[in-house]
Design a protein around this motif. Structure first.
Motif, PDB file in Angstrom:
ATOM      1  N   TRP A 359       0.837  -1.201   0.000  1.00 41.16           N
ATOM      2  CA  TRP A 359       0.000   0.000   0.000  1.00 41.16           C
ATOM      3  C   TRP A 359       0.878   1.260   0.000  1.00 41.16           C
ATOM      4  CZ3 TRP A 359      -4.742   0.513  -1.470  1.00 41.16           C
ATOM      5  CH2 TRP A 359      -5.678  -0.497  -1.266  1.00 41.16           C
ATOM      6  N   TYR A 360       2.026   1.179   0.646  1.00 42.53           N
ATOM      7  CA  TYR A 360       2.969   2.303   0.626  1.00 42.53           C
ATOM      8  C   TYR A 360       3.469   2.571  -0.794  1.00 42.53           C
ATOM      9  CZ  TYR A 360       7.801   4.087   0.927  1.00 42.53           C
ATOM     10  OH  TYR A 360       8.992   4.746   0.708  1.00 42.53           O
ATOM     11  N   LEU A 361       3.823   1.531  -1.525  1.00 43.69           N
ATOM     12  CA  LEU A 361       4.217   1.709  -2.928  1.00 43.69           C
ATOM     13  C   LEU A 361       3.104   2.412  -3.702  1.00 43.69           C
ATOM     14  CD1 LEU A 361       5.841  -1.742  -3.850  1.00 43.69           C
ATOM     15  CD2 LEU A 361       6.987   0.331  -3.056  1.00 43.69           C
ATOM     16  N   HIS A 362       1.873   1.990  -3.458  1.00 42.32           N
ATOM     17  CA  HIS A 362       0.718   2.586  -4.114  1.00 42.32           C
ATOM     18  C   HIS A 362       0.593   4.070  -3.749  1.00 42.32           C
ATOM     19  CE1 HIS A 362      -3.399   3.105  -5.532  1.00 42.32           C
ATOM     20  NE2 HIS A 362      -3.775   3.459  -4.317  1.00 42.32           N
ATOM     21  N   ALA A 363       0.752   4.384  -2.449  1.00 44.55           N
ATOM     22  CA  ALA A 363       0.595   5.762  -1.993  1.00 44.55           C
ATOM     23  C   ALA A 363       1.632   6.686  -2.637  1.00 44.55           C
ATOM     24  CB  ALA A 363       0.700   5.823  -0.473  1.00 44.55           C
ATOM     25  N   VAL A 364       2.875   6.231  -2.714  1.00 44.55           N
ATOM     26  CA  VAL A 364       3.923   7.063  -3.325  1.00 44.55           C
ATOM     27  C   VAL A 364       3.613   7.303  -4.799  1.00 44.55           C
ATOM     28  CG1 VAL A 364       6.363   7.197  -3.927  1.00 44.55           C
ATOM     29  CG2 VAL A 364       5.685   6.338  -1.677  1.00 44.55           C
ATOM     30  N   GLU A 365       3.234   6.250  -5.507  1.00 42.18           N
ATOM     31  CA  GLU A 365       2.955   6.408  -6.935  1.00 42.18           C
ATOM     32  C   GLU A 365       1.769   7.337  -7.165  1.00 42.18           C
ATOM     33  OE1 GLU A 365       1.415   5.929 -10.876  1.00 42.18           O
ATOM     34  OE2 GLU A 365       0.345   5.286  -9.060  1.00 42.18           O
ATOM     35  N   ARG A 366       0.716   7.208  -6.346  1.00 38.55           N
ATOM     36  CA  ARG A 366      -0.440   8.082  -6.502  1.00 38.55           C
ATOM     37  C   ARG A 366      -0.087   9.530  -6.189  1.00 38.55           C
ATOM     38  NH1 ARG A 366      -3.232   7.322  -9.948  1.00 38.55           N
ATOM     39  NH2 ARG A 366      -5.099   8.290  -9.087  1.00 38.55           N
ATOM     40  N   ASN A 440      -1.378  -9.903  -4.050  1.00 40.59           N
ATOM     41  CA  ASN A 440      -0.733  -9.992  -5.363  1.00 40.59           C
ATOM     42  C   ASN A 440      -1.261  -8.957  -6.347  1.00 40.59           C
ATOM     43  OD1 ASN A 440       1.390 -12.183  -5.572  1.00 40.59           O
ATOM     44  ND2 ASN A 440      -0.204 -13.143  -4.316  1.00 40.59           N
ATOM     45  N   ALA A 441      -2.502  -8.515  -6.176  1.00 45.24           N
ATOM     46  CA  ALA A 441      -2.961  -7.363  -6.961  1.00 45.24           C
ATOM     47  C   ALA A 441      -2.150  -6.127  -6.589  1.00 45.24           C
ATOM     48  CB  ALA A 441      -4.447  -7.128  -6.727  1.00 45.24           C
ATOM     49  N   LEU A 442      -1.896  -5.952  -5.295  1.00 45.56           N
ATOM     50  CA  LEU A 442      -1.067  -4.836  -4.839  1.00 45.56           C
ATOM     51  C   LEU A 442       0.374  -4.978  -5.303  1.00 45.56           C
ATOM     52  CD1 LEU A 442      -2.502  -4.457  -1.237  1.00 45.56           C
ATOM     53  CD2 LEU A 442      -2.421  -2.621  -2.940  1.00 45.56           C
ATOM     54  N   TRP A 443       0.864  -6.200  -5.375  1.00 49.04           N
ATOM     55  CA  TRP A 443       2.225  -6.450  -5.858  1.00 49.04           C
ATOM     56  C   TRP A 443       2.348  -6.039  -7.328  1.00 49.04           C
ATOM     57  CZ3 TRP A 443       7.070  -6.737  -4.957  1.00 49.04           C
ATOM     58  CH2 TRP A 443       7.960  -7.527  -5.697  1.00 49.04           C
ATOM     59  N   VAL A 444       1.413  -6.473  -8.149  1.00 48.15           N
ATOM     60  CA  VAL A 444       1.420  -6.069  -9.558  1.00 48.15           C
ATOM     61  C   VAL A 444       1.313  -4.549  -9.668  1.00 48.15           C
ATOM     62  CG1 VAL A 444       0.081  -6.132 -11.704  1.00 48.15           C
ATOM     63  CG2 VAL A 444       0.508  -8.258 -10.437  1.00 48.15           C
ATOM     64  N   ASN A 445       0.392  -3.976  -8.932  1.00 41.14           N
ATOM     65  CA  ASN A 445       0.195  -2.523  -8.955  1.00 41.14           C
ATOM     66  C   ASN A 445       1.449  -1.785  -8.498  1.00 41.14           C
ATOM     67  OD1 ASN A 445      -1.862  -0.171  -8.999  1.00 41.14           O
ATOM     68  ND2 ASN A 445      -0.953  -0.006  -6.966  1.00 41.14           N
ATOM     69  N   GLY A 446       2.077  -2.290  -7.440  1.00 41.50           N
ATOM     70  CA  GLY A 446       3.283  -1.648  -6.923  1.00 41.50           C
ATOM     71  C   GLY A 446       4.443  -1.726  -7.895  1.00 41.50           C
ATOM     72  N   LEU A 447       4.629  -2.872  -8.520  1.00 38.42           N
ATOM     73  CA  LEU A 447       5.697  -3.016  -9.505  1.00 38.42           C
ATOM     74  C   LEU A 447       5.479  -2.065 -10.681  1.00 38.42           C
ATOM     75  CD1 LEU A 447       5.996  -6.913  -9.536  1.00 38.42           C
ATOM     76  CD2 LEU A 447       7.721  -5.307  -8.659  1.00 38.42           C
ATOM     77  N   ASN A 503     -11.837  -9.200  -1.180  1.00 35.00           N
ATOM     78  CA  ASN A 503     -10.427  -8.903  -1.418  1.00 35.00           C
ATOM     79  C   ASN A 503     -10.088  -8.833  -2.900  1.00 35.00           C
ATOM     80  OD1 ASN A 503      -9.710  -9.063   1.466  1.00 35.00           O
ATOM     81  ND2 ASN A 503     -10.223 -11.229   1.222  1.00 35.00           N
ATOM     82  N   GLN A 504     -10.778  -9.630  -3.702  1.00 31.74           N
ATOM     83  CA  GLN A 504     -10.506  -9.690  -5.131  1.00 31.74           C
ATOM     84  C   GLN A 504     -10.821  -8.384  -5.860  1.00 31.74           C
ATOM     85  OE1 GLN A 504     -13.522 -12.360  -7.198  1.00 31.74           O
ATOM     86  NE2 GLN A 504     -14.132 -12.597  -5.045  1.00 31.74           N
ATOM     87  N   LEU A 505     -11.579  -7.492  -5.225  1.00 31.83           N
ATOM     88  CA  LEU A 505     -11.930  -6.231  -5.881  1.00 31.83           C
ATOM     89  C   LEU A 505     -10.696  -5.433  -6.285  1.00 31.83           C
ATOM     90  CD1 LEU A 505     -14.915  -5.157  -3.623  1.00 31.83           C
ATOM     91  CD2 LEU A 505     -15.040  -5.838  -6.032  1.00 31.83           C
ATOM     92  N   LEU A 506      -9.594  -5.576  -5.540  1.00 26.44           N
ATOM     93  CA  LEU A 506      -8.376  -4.834  -5.875  1.00 26.44           C
ATOM     94  C   LEU A 506      -7.795  -5.280  -7.213  1.00 26.44           C
ATOM     95  CD1 LEU A 506      -6.551  -4.524  -2.437  1.00 26.44           C
ATOM     96  CD2 LEU A 506      -8.219  -3.010  -3.481  1.00 26.44           C
ATOM     97  N   ALA A 507      -8.159  -6.471  -7.656  1.00 25.37           N
ATOM     98  CA  ALA A 507      -7.659  -6.950  -8.944  1.00 25.37           C
ATOM     99  C   ALA A 507      -8.214  -6.153 -10.110  1.00 25.37           C
ATOM    100  CB  ALA A 507      -8.006  -8.427  -9.119  1.00 25.37           C
ATOM    101  N   TRP A 508      -9.304  -5.399  -9.866  1.00 19.45           N
ATOM    102  CA  TRP A 508      -9.891  -4.561 -10.927  1.00 19.45           C
ATOM    103  C   TRP A 508      -9.858  -3.070 -10.598  1.00 19.45           C
ATOM    104  CZ3 TRP A 508     -12.946  -8.787  -9.016  1.00 19.45           C
ATOM    105  CH2 TRP A 508     -12.933  -9.915  -9.838  1.00 19.45           C
ATOM    106  N   SER A 509      -9.676  -2.727  -9.319  1.00 22.01           N
ATOM    107  CA  SER A 509      -9.880  -1.341  -8.905  1.00 22.01           C
ATOM    108  C   SER A 509      -8.615  -0.492  -8.893  1.00 22.01           C
ATOM    109  CB  SER A 509     -10.501  -1.302  -7.502  1.00 22.01           C
ATOM    110  OG  SER A 509      -9.585  -1.767  -6.525  1.00 22.01           O
TER     111      SER A 509
END
Length: 634
Positions: A359-366, A440-447, A503-509
């Protein structure tokens, strides 16, 4: 902001009025909190609760100021409301309440005693622990007004009793200091000194916790209100006891002015947006180390998962990117072995989550995507590459990228490392060992975020591109299940978990989501999980489903992620269906109504999975507010 106000049929009813709570915060982690009826239903309800070294290390101080009006006839009327261990409610001042209003974030009560109307307003100082209580005669008079100061000094999670020493109260020129911890100031102070025994907290009884405490009647303020417009004001503050705050009326006026500025900075699209923006302000605090986020009131402190999940809504949707930048830099300094510290409410630093860092990776990118702050991207990118490298190599609690498929696996005996981390008697309810879908949705998003930041700054992305390609391919291949939704966990001790969870909602959101939304799949999820306050944590026809989040600690924790509704998840759901081109504002109708129902002008932590989906948990929860605000905006 939306209008919030109640007449006598709500405020005069201890069930209706006692279940609607107001909150004021001081920007340091402290607060004032109570109900619209004036009844203290929780151990946490007080006019001055002071944060300590961390936002969660709080002490309750001034519990109440009980008004007693003496009319010209000589009749005395007590306007407070208390419930006692005997079951008695005495006095019954709620029966004289004419109305309660929350106006620009400031609570206001009006009592009517025949042709006499008395008003109370409360506000907190910001940036220091202090509260101002203003009483104003609106009609009638002359009257005499006394305010009985009920005090304690105890851990906010506990109680204090008459079998121990009373609080030390030392008189001052215009009031008193209590335990050398906080000061009371106002007109006509008369010391008393008496235990009021057996104050009862019905919400604590409902939660299976000890429901009684004793209160120390330290003294009484008093004065005359001769004509409409006359006031009697009291201040209470902690720290710097010789540094008196501004006059009480100025504190109230200053709070309104600040609240208007907070809302204006957020540039709200409508009244609900404005209400959520002001609600977000309550969770952003400043500590000795800089800005931080309180996960929820009244009992949570700062948790890195909640902070980073809430980041976009709390900071980027409210015009507070500069504070957010400071927070991200401070949290980066806590990275160890590629993991973000999870500072628990005990104040100890642990690294016991598998998702907070993602989530931190996500926050920095956003932050960078929405602000264009490439300087921050360049500064933090080496640390983000370190996170990727640590996950590829493996870090604490078995968190590592499986070389066989490029997905993150996690888990250790006795641990629950995802956001579904409830325990009963130390045993995780949902350990979710293996490869959780949202991780793993967060992992893909973070990468993908690391790759994007490297492109922006011209820096080397390190191993992120290769890891991204591998994880993305595997995610798309392995997570779709024959049931039509996604597996919740792959490669767990019992194989792949088919439980229908949100939890799977993150795979699309997510912005760099691994999957394109499928109308049929999202329709299935919505039909099974959606409620007026957001998705359930487990489908009702699943084994282990618990429809109510009720009872003692063990019973509540067992239900916490087994069907309980989590309003924060309406954010991912709305973002996923929005990608289909669907209008999403209809999804927030229940939450918009909820702003008047539980924690006023805010969104609760949880709710029952079963209709009517009564709110539970913290009445004021950071990620519930943040995700509603974010999803309505973007």
């Amino acid at each position: 902001m939306i209008e919030i106000g109640f007449g006598p049929q709500v405020v005069g009813d201890l069930t209706a009025g006692g279940s609607r709570e107001w909150l004021l915060t001081d920007g340091c982690g402290g607060y004032a909190m109570g109900t619209v009826s004036g009844l203290r239903t929780r151990r946490y309800h007080a006019l001055l609760v002071v944060a300590g070294a961390t936002p969660a290390a709080r002490h309750a101080g001034l519990v109440a100021l009980d008004p007693v009006v003496t009319l010209a006839s000589g009749a005395q009327v007590r306007l407070a409301t208390h419930e006692w261990a005997s079951g008695a409610v005495d006095p019954r001042g709620h029966e004289l309440l004419e109305r309660f209003d929350l106006i620009e974030g400031v609570p206001r009560w009006r009592w009517r005693i025949g042709d006499t109307v008395l008003e109370r307003e409360i506000a907190m100082t910001h940036g220091r622990p202090g509260v101002a209580v203003v009483h104003r005669l609106i009609a009638g008079g002359p009257v005499k007004l006394a305010l009985d100061a009920l005090c304690t000094w105890r851990d906010a999670h506990g109680e204090r009793y008459a079998d121990g020493p009373p609080p030390r109260v030392i008189p001052t020129a215009d009031g008193a200091t209590v335990e050398q911890a906080y000061r009371l100031a106002g007109p006509g102070w008369t010391p008393t000194g008496q235990w009021w025994r057996g104050a009862h907290h019905r919400e604590e009884a409902e939660r299976g916790l000890h429901p009684q405490e004793d209160l120390w009647h330290a003294g009484r303020f008093g004065g005359s209100l001769e004509a409409p417009g006359d006031t009697l004001d009291v201040l209470a503050w902690a720290r710097d006891l010789d540094d008196r705050p501004a006059p009480a009326a100025s504190v109230v006026d200053g709070a309104r002015e600040r609240n208007r500025a907070v809302v204006a900075a957020a540039r709200p699209a409508d009244a609900v947006d404005a209400t959520l923006a002001l609600a977000a302000d309550a969770f952003i605090v400043r500590t000795a180390t800089g800005p931080d986020v309180v996960a929820g009131y009244p009992w949570f402190g700062a948790w890195s998962r909640d902070t980073m999940t809430s980041y976009e809504g709390l900071f980027l949707c409210t015009g507070r990117a500069d504070e957010g930048r400071e927070l991200l830099r401070a949290y980066t300094a806590t990275l160890s072995e590629g993991m973000l510290a999870n500072t628990a409410d005990t104040g100890s630093v642990e690294y016991n989550t598998c998702d907070a860092t993602l989530w931190y990776l996500h926050a920095v990118e956003r932050h960078v995507a929405l602000t264009g702050d490439t300087d921050l991207a360049a500064e933090l990118l080496p640390a983000l590459r370190g996170v990727v490298d640590a996950h590829l190599a493996g870090t604490r609690y078995g968190i590592r990228v499986d070389p066989a498929d490029g997905l993150i696996t996690q888990g250790a005996a006795g641990e629950a490392l995802t956001w579904m981390d409830a325990r009963v008697y130390g045993v995780p309810v949902t350990p979710r060992l293996g490869k959780p879908v949202e991780v793993n949705a967060l992992w893909v998003n973070g990468l993908a975020g690391v790759v994007a930041l490297a492109r922006r700054t011209g820096q080397d992305p390190g191993g992120a591109p290769t890891a991204l390609a591998r994880a993305l391919d595997t995610f798309r291949l392995r997570y779709p299940a024959p049931t039509g939704w996604l597996y919740d966990v792959l490669d767990g001790p019992g194989g792949n978990d088919l439980a229908l969870r949100p939890n799977q909602l993150l795979a699309w959101s997510l912005p760099h989501a691994p999957l394109e939304p499928d109308p049929a799949v999202l329709g299935t999820i919505g039909a099974a999980l959606m409620t007026p306050l957001g998705p359930r944590s487990l489908a009702p026809d699943s084994a282990g489903y618990e429809p109510r989040h009720r009872g003692g600690p063990a019973q509540r924790d067992a239900a916490y992620h087994q069907g309980t509704v989590w309003p924060w998840l309406v954010g991912p759901y709305a973002s996923a269906v929005k990608r289909l081109g669907t209008e999403i504002h209809v999804l927030f109708g229940g939450i918009e109504s909820h702003l008047r129902e539980f924690g006023l002008a805010s969104v609760s932590e949880t709710a029952d999975g079963l209709a009517p989906h009564v709110a539970t948990g913290c009445p004021f929860q950071a990620w519930s507010v943040a995700e509603a605000l974010r999803a309505r905006r973007f």
